[in-house]
Design an enzyme around this catalytic site. Structure first.
Site, PDB file in Angstrom:
ATOM      1  N   LYS A 188       0.838  -1.196   0.000  1.00  0.00           N
ATOM      2  CA  LYS A 188       0.000   0.000   0.000  1.00  0.00           C
ATOM      3  C   LYS A 188       0.879   1.255   0.000  1.00  0.00           C
ATOM      4  CE  LYS A 188      -3.519   2.181   2.843  1.00  0.00           C
ATOM      5  NZ  LYS A 188      -4.369   2.106   4.021  1.00  0.00           N
ATOM      6  N   ARG A 247      -5.048  -4.693   6.118  1.00  0.00           N
ATOM      7  CA  ARG A 247      -5.581  -6.012   6.485  1.00  0.00           C
ATOM      8  C   ARG A 247      -6.992  -6.242   5.963  1.00  0.00           C
ATOM      9  NH1 ARG A 247      -4.531  -2.588  10.471  1.00  0.00           N
ATOM     10  NH2 ARG A 247      -6.105  -1.873  11.916  1.00  0.00           N
ATOM     11  N   LYS A 491       9.620  -0.641  13.823  1.00  0.00           N
ATOM     12  CA  LYS A 491      10.144  -0.281  12.495  1.00  0.00           C
ATOM     13  C   LYS A 491      11.210   0.799  12.644  1.00  0.00           C
ATOM     14  CE  LYS A 491       5.873  -1.016   9.849  1.00  0.00           C
ATOM     15  NZ  LYS A 491       4.845  -0.394   9.052  1.00  0.00           N
TER      16      LYS A 491
HETATM   17  O1  F6P Z   1       3.372  -3.009   9.767  1.00  0.00           O
HETATM   18  C1  F6P Z   1       2.020  -3.236   9.650  1.00  0.00           C
HETATM   19  C2  F6P Z   1       1.508  -2.905   8.285  1.00  0.00           C
HETATM   20  O2  F6P Z   1       1.383  -1.548   8.122  1.00  0.00           O
HETATM   21  C3  F6P Z   1       0.183  -3.610   8.037  1.00  0.00           C
HETATM   22  O3  F6P Z   1      -0.883  -2.926   8.543  1.00  0.00           O
HETATM   23  C4  F6P Z   1       0.184  -3.762   6.555  1.00  0.00           C
HETATM   24  O4  F6P Z   1      -0.733  -4.711   6.133  1.00  0.00           O
HETATM   25  C5  F6P Z   1       1.618  -4.155   6.320  1.00  0.00           C
HETATM   26  O5  F6P Z   1       2.355  -3.401   7.251  1.00  0.00           O
HETATM   27  C6  F6P Z   1       2.141  -3.940   4.928  1.00  0.00           C
HETATM   28  O6  F6P Z   1       2.074  -2.602   4.560  1.00  0.00           O
HETATM   29  P1  F6P Z   1       2.246  -2.150   3.053  1.00  0.00           P
HETATM   30  O7  F6P Z   1       1.142  -2.755   2.267  1.00  0.00           O
HETATM   31  O8  F6P Z   1       2.190  -0.663   3.055  1.00  0.00           O
HETATM   32  O9  F6P Z   1       3.583  -2.654   2.565  1.00  0.00           O
END
Ligand code: F6P
Length: 525
Positions: A188, A247, A491
């Site tokens: 995302k 999610r 992170k």
């Molecule tokens: O670290 C948690 C998170 O933000 C989740 O909510 C999400 O699904 C995952 O990391 C992956 O995020 P992205 O799709 O932005 O790589």
């Protein structure tokens, strides 16, 4: 908030669940059939009074109004100022959904059309392997779905690489032919370190094998710019809006690998199943509403009785990844210690969710569920039919085992019965001692969900059922189920620790334990 529930829990005394079945109508009265599925919660301590108290809680928390606000595109994710509209992704008829006064549906349906065109192009090409690179919500949904719908899989092989551990991508690439492999970079944000690292490794692998990266990558992301900077042209980027949480994202572009595996028609059936559950959630009165009842039983166990975990136990081998998928959905959503208004939560947050498919779990951790000192409410799931008609006897055994477990958890085995089991083998004090080990306390709650068959539509219904359950529990707990600030700190610290691990930066400002661990790693590599 949960005072009435706690009083009712305290008032249970030594009442046993099995005794509630003296009422011949109990099974029917504490079950619900909707959308062809049966949800049976009669093997719990929930009685008419407890159910009324739970429904009153849902009323007080304004579950119906909050639900309508979510579907209407209001910004119920208040800490991020976002709407929560994964439901729009399965609104196949395109009923208008307004965000800031703009109908989002034309864009949603156009993106679905682009997904279908891309999926068909991959399915009709000489691509043999598709590698989805993503993590969390950008991995678990499609990975779970591809396994769940294996009987419908007629597209190229699909692999899922999520872990930054190089073992994950290395093992996957060994199985792929660079000339016939397509990588889907699913993120995302397009900033997630694991995904970016794996995507770069995939690109380097192609280069090393002398295969051009052109046409080999597709991006699924809200961040078109970053995808472009990685080298993926806009026509190969499928975007989605910030009102789709990670999610909750498998219904849109993040579901591309699933669509490639099962084809656009089956993917639409999957969306239709979810949409049917959405309609049920919106239209059914709370007392006959499956997601609401599933949530209320969860609240009863978590808040009323204080059970800290719940096990989700699909007697469906293809749902092997479903508990992991639910873990993110439930624990990232309702694992919060602060109420909507910023005050500390005066009660526990949502429960720990875990599980494995039956019957495998029976031969692993069920021992503790039956005889351990902590009570673990169990949520069984089973299909009336499997996809292997020639192996019907397997499925009959599967169902028998599922039902046997819920019965055993409820009934248990008392000391007299246990004595009977060992009589003849032992005598006197030794007989008593041996019998004691064979006692099952019973009176352990479980629910059972039965669905006809794990087809695309049913999978859509099941996931949407749990999504709405999480929503209802979140509303009753008065927390924001749609942010995830709890993942940030780790992170940030990992970013700072990286150069210390490589030795490029001195180990400064770290506690003794962390410094020692880095030292040991450096000395032993
Ligand atoms: O670290 C948690 C998170 O933000 C989740 O909510 C999400 O699904 C995952 O990391 C992956 O995020 P992205 O799709 O932005 O790589």
């Amino acid at each position: 908030m949960f005072g009435t529930l706690k009083e009712k829990a305290a008032g249970l005394g030594d009442r046993r669940i099995e005794d509630l079945f003296a009422d011949a109508g109990r099974a029917e009265a504490f079950s619900l059939t909707a959308l062809g599925m049966l949800f049976d919660y009669s093997k719990t301590q929930v009685d008419a009074g407890i159910r009324d108290a739970l429904l009153a809680l849902a009323d007080t928390a304004q579950v119906a109004a909050r639900r309508d606000a979510m579907f209407a595109g209001q910004k119920i994710n208040e800490t991020e100022g976002r709407a929560v509209l994964h439901t729009a992704l399965r609104n196949l008829e395109g009923r208008p959904v307004l965000v800031d006064g703009v109908d989002v549906m034309p864009e949603v349906l156009a993106t679905l059309g682009r997904m279908e065109a891309l999926a068909d192009a991959v399915r009709e090409s000489d691509v043999t392997d598709v590698v989805n690179i993503g993590i969390g919500g950008s991995d678990l949904g499609p990975a779970m779905g591809v396994l769940a719908l294996a009987p419908y899989h007629d597209g190229p092989r699909c692999h899922f690489v999520s872990n930054v551990d190089g073992a994950d991508i290395a093992d996957t690439l060994k199985r792929c032919d660079p000339a016939h492999t397509v990588f889907i970079v699913a993120s995302k944000t397009f900033t997630t370190i694991e995904t970016m690292t794996n995507a770069a490794t995939a690109k380097a692998w192609l280069q090393e094998k002398g295969v051009s990266a052109e046409g080999k990558f597709i991006a699924l992301s809200s961040n078109v710019e970053k995808a472009g900077a990685f080298g993926i042209p806009e026509e190969r980027v499928l975007g989605f809006e910030d009102w789709v949480g990670g999610r909750y994202s498998m219904w849109g572009p993040i579901g591309l690998s699933l669509m490639i595996a099962i084809g656009p028609d089956n993917f639409r059936a999957f969306l239709r199943g979810a949409e049917a559950m959405d309609r049920h959630f919106v239209d059914a009165p709370l007392a006959e509403n499956m997601p609401v009842l599933l949530a209320l039983v969860g609240i009863w166990h978590n808040q009323g009785l204080g059970h800290a975990t719940r096990a989700v136990l699909p007697y469906d081998n293809r749902l092997a990844r479903f508990p992991a998928y639910l873990q993110q959905m439930e624990m990232e959503s309702n694992g919060k210690g602060v109420a909507m208004d910023g005050t500390d939560l005066p009660y526990d947050s949502g429960p720990v969710v875990w599980g494995e498919p039956g019957t495998n779990g029976q031969h692993a951790f069920y021992q503790l569920i039956h005889q351990g000192t902590r009570v673990i409410p169990c949520e069984f799931m089973v299909a009336a039919s499997g996809h292997e008609p020639a192996l019907r006897h397997h499925h009959d055994l599967l169902i028998a085992n599922c039902l046997a477990q819920s019965e055993a958890l409820m009934r248990g085995r008392d000391l007299d019965e246990a004595r009977g089991k060992v009589a003849g083998k032992f005598e006197g004090a030794e007989l008593e001692r041996q019998a004691k080990h064979r006692v099952f306390p019973g009176n352990r709650p479980s629910t059972t969900l039965v669905y006809p068959k794990l087809d695309p539509e049913t999978l859509g219904k099941l996931i949407a059922l749990y999504e709405h359950r999480v929503f209802v529990e979140g509303v009753i707990l008065d927390i924001n189920s749609y942010d995830q600030w709890g993942v940030e700190l780790g992170k940030e610290l990992a970013t700072a620790l990286g150069p210390m691990v490589t030795g490029e930066a001195p180990v400064a400002g770290k506690d003794g334990s962390t410094a020692q661990l880095i030292g040991f790693v450096q000395e032993n590599r």
